[in-house]
Design an enzyme around this catalytic site. Sequence first.
Site, PDB file in Angstrom:
ATOM      1  N   TYR A 200       7.885 -27.221  28.369  1.00 31.01           N
ATOM      2  CA  TYR A 200       7.916 -28.251  29.410  1.00 31.01           C
ATOM      3  C   TYR A 200       9.343 -28.817  29.419  1.00 31.01           C
ATOM      4  O   TYR A 200       9.819 -29.311  28.403  1.00 31.01           O
ATOM      5  CB  TYR A 200       6.950 -29.383  29.093  1.00 31.01           C
ATOM      6  CG  TYR A 200       5.482 -29.017  29.151  1.00 31.01           C
ATOM      7  CD1 TYR A 200       4.846 -28.398  28.083  1.00 31.01           C
ATOM      8  CD2 TYR A 200       4.721 -29.319  30.283  1.00 31.01           C
ATOM      9  CE1 TYR A 200       3.491 -28.071  28.140  1.00 31.01           C
ATOM     10  CE2 TYR A 200       3.369 -28.997  30.347  1.00 31.01           C
ATOM     11  CZ  TYR A 200       2.774 -28.380  29.268  1.00 31.01           C
ATOM     12  OH  TYR A 200       1.418 -28.061  29.333  1.00 31.01           O
ATOM     13  N   PRO A 292      -1.188 -31.560  37.280  1.00 29.93           N
ATOM     14  CA  PRO A 292      -1.426 -30.487  36.308  1.00 29.93           C
ATOM     15  C   PRO A 292      -0.569 -30.553  35.048  1.00 29.93           C
ATOM     16  O   PRO A 292      -0.770 -29.802  34.113  1.00 29.93           O
ATOM     17  CB  PRO A 292      -1.133 -29.218  37.100  1.00 29.93           C
ATOM     18  CG  PRO A 292      -0.349 -29.652  38.277  1.00 29.93           C
ATOM     19  CD  PRO A 292      -0.721 -31.059  38.563  1.00 29.93           C
ATOM     20  N   LYS A 296      -5.170 -30.744  32.386  1.00 32.37           N
ATOM     21  CA  LYS A 296      -6.463 -31.413  32.189  1.00 32.37           C
ATOM     22  C   LYS A 296      -7.487 -31.090  33.271  1.00 32.37           C
ATOM     23  O   LYS A 296      -8.685 -31.313  33.069  1.00 32.37           O
ATOM     24  CB  LYS A 296      -6.262 -32.933  32.140  1.00 32.37           C
ATOM     25  CG  LYS A 296      -5.513 -33.389  30.918  1.00 32.37           C
ATOM     26  CD  LYS A 296      -6.254 -33.049  29.646  1.00 32.37           C
ATOM     27  CE  LYS A 296      -5.381 -33.190  28.427  1.00 32.37           C
ATOM     28  NZ  LYS A 296      -5.830 -32.348  27.316  1.00 32.37           N
ATOM     29  N   TYR A 383      -3.266 -33.820  24.187  1.00 32.08           N
ATOM     30  CA  TYR A 383      -3.056 -32.498  24.779  1.00 32.08           C
ATOM     31  C   TYR A 383      -4.157 -31.522  24.364  1.00 32.08           C
ATOM     32  O   TYR A 383      -4.686 -30.778  25.186  1.00 32.08           O
ATOM     33  CB  TYR A 383      -1.695 -31.936  24.360  1.00 32.08           C
ATOM     34  CG  TYR A 383      -1.254 -30.710  25.142  1.00 32.08           C
ATOM     35  CD1 TYR A 383      -1.573 -29.431  24.690  1.00 32.08           C
ATOM     36  CD2 TYR A 383      -0.534 -30.827  26.326  1.00 32.08           C
ATOM     37  CE1 TYR A 383      -1.190 -28.297  25.390  1.00 32.08           C
ATOM     38  CE2 TYR A 383      -0.137 -29.694  27.037  1.00 32.08           C
ATOM     39  CZ  TYR A 383      -0.462 -28.444  26.563  1.00 32.08           C
ATOM     40  OH  TYR A 383      -0.082 -27.318  27.279  1.00 32.08           O
TER      41      TYR A 383
HETATM   42  P1  FAS Z   1     -12.602 -26.086  42.530  1.00 31.85           P
HETATM   43  O1  FAS Z   1     -11.835 -26.712  43.661  1.00 31.85           O
HETATM   44  O2  FAS Z   1     -11.925 -25.078  41.655  1.00 31.85           O
HETATM   45  O3  FAS Z   1     -13.921 -25.363  43.093  1.00 31.85           O
HETATM   46  C1  FAS Z   1     -14.689 -25.971  44.119  1.00 31.85           C
HETATM   47  C2  FAS Z   1     -15.411 -24.851  44.856  1.00 31.85           C
HETATM   48  O4  FAS Z   1     -16.249 -25.448  45.857  1.00 31.85           O
HETATM   49  C3  FAS Z   1     -14.442 -23.924  45.573  1.00 31.85           C
HETATM   50  O5  FAS Z   1     -14.732 -22.587  45.257  1.00 31.85           O
HETATM   51  C4  FAS Z   1     -14.673 -24.232  47.054  1.00 31.85           C
HETATM   52  O6  FAS Z   1     -14.521 -23.091  47.872  1.00 31.85           O
HETATM   53  C5  FAS Z   1     -16.114 -24.710  47.064  1.00 31.85           C
HETATM   54  N1  FAS Z   1     -16.429 -25.605  48.177  1.00 31.85           N
HETATM   55  C6  FAS Z   1     -15.656 -26.568  48.715  1.00 31.85           C
HETATM   56  N2  FAS Z   1     -16.299 -27.180  49.726  1.00 31.85           N
HETATM   57  C7  FAS Z   1     -17.516 -26.585  49.823  1.00 31.85           C
HETATM   58  C8  FAS Z   1     -18.629 -26.765  50.669  1.00 31.85           C
HETATM   59  N3  FAS Z   1     -18.621 -27.697  51.636  1.00 31.85           N
HETATM   60  N4  FAS Z   1     -19.714 -25.964  50.506  1.00 31.85           N
HETATM   61  C9  FAS Z   1     -19.731 -25.021  49.524  1.00 31.85           C
HETATM   62  N5  FAS Z   1     -18.693 -24.799  48.679  1.00 31.85           N
HETATM   63  C10 FAS Z   1     -17.611 -25.582  48.844  1.00 31.85           C
HETATM   64  N6  FAS Z   1      -5.518 -27.546  36.603  1.00 31.85           N
HETATM   65  C11 FAS Z   1      -4.892 -27.300  35.439  1.00 31.85           C
HETATM   66  O7  FAS Z   1      -5.415 -27.667  34.379  1.00 31.85           O
HETATM   67  N7  FAS Z   1      -3.657 -26.650  35.429  1.00 31.85           N
HETATM   68  C12 FAS Z   1      -3.065 -26.206  36.590  1.00 31.85           C
HETATM   69  O8  FAS Z   1      -1.973 -25.640  36.559  1.00 31.85           O
HETATM   70  C13 FAS Z   1      -3.694 -26.426  37.823  1.00 31.85           C
HETATM   71  N8  FAS Z   1      -3.147 -25.991  39.001  1.00 31.85           N
HETATM   72  C14 FAS Z   1      -3.793 -26.261  40.189  1.00 31.85           C
HETATM   73  C15 FAS Z   1      -3.269 -25.848  41.439  1.00 31.85           C
HETATM   74  C16 FAS Z   1      -3.928 -26.152  42.635  1.00 31.85           C
HETATM   75  C17 FAS Z   1      -3.342 -25.709  43.958  1.00 31.85           C
HETATM   76  C18 FAS Z   1      -5.127 -26.882  42.617  1.00 31.85           C
HETATM   77  C19 FAS Z   1      -5.832 -27.255  43.913  1.00 31.85           C
HETATM   78  C20 FAS Z   1      -5.658 -27.292  41.399  1.00 31.85           C
HETATM   79  C21 FAS Z   1      -5.005 -26.968  40.180  1.00 31.85           C
HETATM   80  N9  FAS Z   1      -5.529 -27.348  38.944  1.00 31.85           N
HETATM   81  C22 FAS Z   1      -4.926 -27.111  37.774  1.00 31.85           C
HETATM   82  C23 FAS Z   1      -6.773 -28.006  38.882  1.00 31.85           C
HETATM   83  C24 FAS Z   1      -7.828 -26.963  38.992  1.00 31.85           C
HETATM   84  O9  FAS Z   1      -7.708 -26.048  37.939  1.00 31.85           O
HETATM   85  C25 FAS Z   1      -9.129 -27.699  39.035  1.00 31.85           C
HETATM   86  O10 FAS Z   1      -9.166 -28.725  38.055  1.00 31.85           O
HETATM   87  C26 FAS Z   1     -10.316 -26.791  38.863  1.00 31.85           C
HETATM   88  O11 FAS Z   1     -10.227 -25.781  39.835  1.00 31.85           O
HETATM   89  C27 FAS Z   1     -11.554 -27.665  39.018  1.00 31.85           C
HETATM   90  O12 FAS Z   1     -12.621 -26.832  39.196  1.00 31.85           O
HETATM   91  P2  FAS Z   1     -13.802 -27.272  40.188  1.00 31.85           P
HETATM   92  O13 FAS Z   1     -14.155 -28.686  39.928  1.00 31.85           O
HETATM   93  O14 FAS Z   1     -14.811 -26.201  40.070  1.00 31.85           O
HETATM   94  O15 FAS Z   1     -13.155 -27.295  41.653  1.00 31.85           O
HETATM   95  C1  PHB Z   2      -0.563 -22.957  33.733  1.00 33.57           C
HETATM   96  O1  PHB Z   2      -0.843 -22.784  34.944  1.00 33.57           O
HETATM   97  O2  PHB Z   2      -0.439 -22.021  32.924  1.00 33.57           O
HETATM   98  C2  PHB Z   2      -0.356 -24.365  33.240  1.00 33.57           C
HETATM   99  C3  PHB Z   2      -0.286 -25.407  34.158  1.00 33.57           C
HETATM  100  C4  PHB Z   2      -0.087 -26.696  33.697  1.00 33.57           C
HETATM  101  C5  PHB Z   2       0.057 -26.923  32.320  1.00 33.57           C
HETATM  102  C6  PHB Z   2      -0.020 -25.871  31.416  1.00 33.57           C
HETATM  103  C7  PHB Z   2      -0.208 -24.583  31.885  1.00 33.57           C
HETATM  104  O3  PHB Z   2       0.272 -28.178  31.859  1.00 33.57           O
END
Ligand code: FAS
Ligand code: PHB
Length: 390
Positions: A200, A292, A296, A383
């Site tokens: 980081y 992110p 978490k 962490y």
């Molecule tokens: P999700 O959003 O993954 O899943 C929700 C599901 O519900 C999706 O498949 C969607 O299609 C579906 N859905 C939505 N509306 C609906 C409806 N009306 N009817 C039926 N289905 C529907 N977390 C990290 O820890 N590290 C990261 O680097 C990181 N990068 C991320 C980057 C992006 C662009 C985003 C948006 C999130 C990121 N996150 C990251 C967070 C991510 O990992 C989420 O915490 C994780 O996907 C959460 O999972 P769900 O709660 O299942 O939500």
């Molecule tokens: C990853 O996408 O690998 C990722 C993202 C955020 C973090 C650590 C790892 O803090």
Amino acid sequence: MRTQVAIIGAGPAGLLLGALLHKYGVDHVILERQTPDYVLGRIRAGVLEQVAVDLLDEAGVGARMHREGLPHDGFSLAFDGGHHRIDLHGLTGKRVMVYGQTELTRDLMDARRAAGLQTVYSAENVSLSGFDGERPTVHYRHDGQDHEIQADFIAGCDGFHGAARASVPPSAIQNYEKVYPFGWLGVLADVPPVHHELIYANHPRGFALCSMRSKTRVRYYVQCSLDDHVEDWSDERFFAELKRRLPEADAARLVEGPSIEKSIAPLRSFVAEPMRFGRLFLAGDAAHIVPPTGAKGLNLAASDVGLLGRALAEHYRGSDAGIDTYSQRALSRVWKAERFSWWFTSLMHRFPETGEFGRKMQQAELDYLVKSEAAMRSMAENYVGLSLDT
Ligand code: FAS
Ligand code: PHB
């Protein structure tokens, strides 16, 4: 159709809840708006806490994670041209598992298919009714036909833009939100990682993160402007900027390669309270979002459904203690993760609006942090993740 629990969303939260309910013998159905390939195509998280690893094992889907995942005992903070390792295992006795969300989602989908469990993909116009009474119903359209599911409970696992939280009357919900003035530009590439652990970086030009998916696939990020578009960033420009933000030795060692995925994610902190509305429960991104930085988001989704799955199973064994305390217990952990993610984001990113004084505060905190075992232990225990009931 009638079931005990109707789950909306087949992301990590919905799929893991389904796997746990199946293990506990609770009948359920998952409705997902997209196709399986679309869900798998979203490149997101990469680091799992022990709590999430344990829940995947409990759900019986941890085998490939243990075979292919990378246990990490620490990570590095890079600033002022140097590396400073945070010894997670030495400070807490715990480690994290580097294993991509895409792979975890694939494992959950494969296990679900093998068990013959019902998942309706490409479900359109999903809507909820009756969850404030005794007969919750989910309505949806599929293959040109309208359908209804009567359930005892609905689990809203449909992410930040889903239908579940949107179905709650505004007077019944309190939202807390902070939007950050920058985004993360992420690149996936099939090259060896620059370092064996995550880096980081805090740099005057902005934050950077060197993560990985395996020993041959990297996930790199640079802080970018919210006005940026992916097409503004060629691979050459991305790697040149990433190297500028790393210590010279890392920049010299970094292997570049063609991006196989490139995307910009906005950063926000968000919490909706409570996480229960009658017979509707919210879990994962449907209830909260973290920047992110602290890795978490996915881990909170896992811990939410760990609590919810057990609570629903207890209900069918005659006790409502779990469902009656779910929101309070989940939020206790959510807010601590929100605080850590906000703190780590504030420490590592470039905030033009806080000026030189703000930068001096960051430098002083980083200098203190890497020289204080107490401060590093506090960072490490957040962490690696706090215990499920904390
Ligand atoms: P999700 O959003 O993954 O899943 C929700 C599901 O519900 C999706 O498949 C969607 O299609 C579906 N859905 C939505 N509306 C609906 C409806 N009306 N009817 C039926 N289905 C529907 N977390 C990290 O820890 N590290 C990261 O680097 C990181 N990068 C991320 C980057 C992006 C662009 C985003 C948006 C999130 C990121 N996150 C990251 C967070 C991510 O990992 C989420 O915490 C994780 O996907 C959460 O999972 P769900 O709660 O299942 O939500
Ligand atoms: C990853 O996408 O690998 C990722 C993202 C955020 C973090 C650590 C790892 O803090």
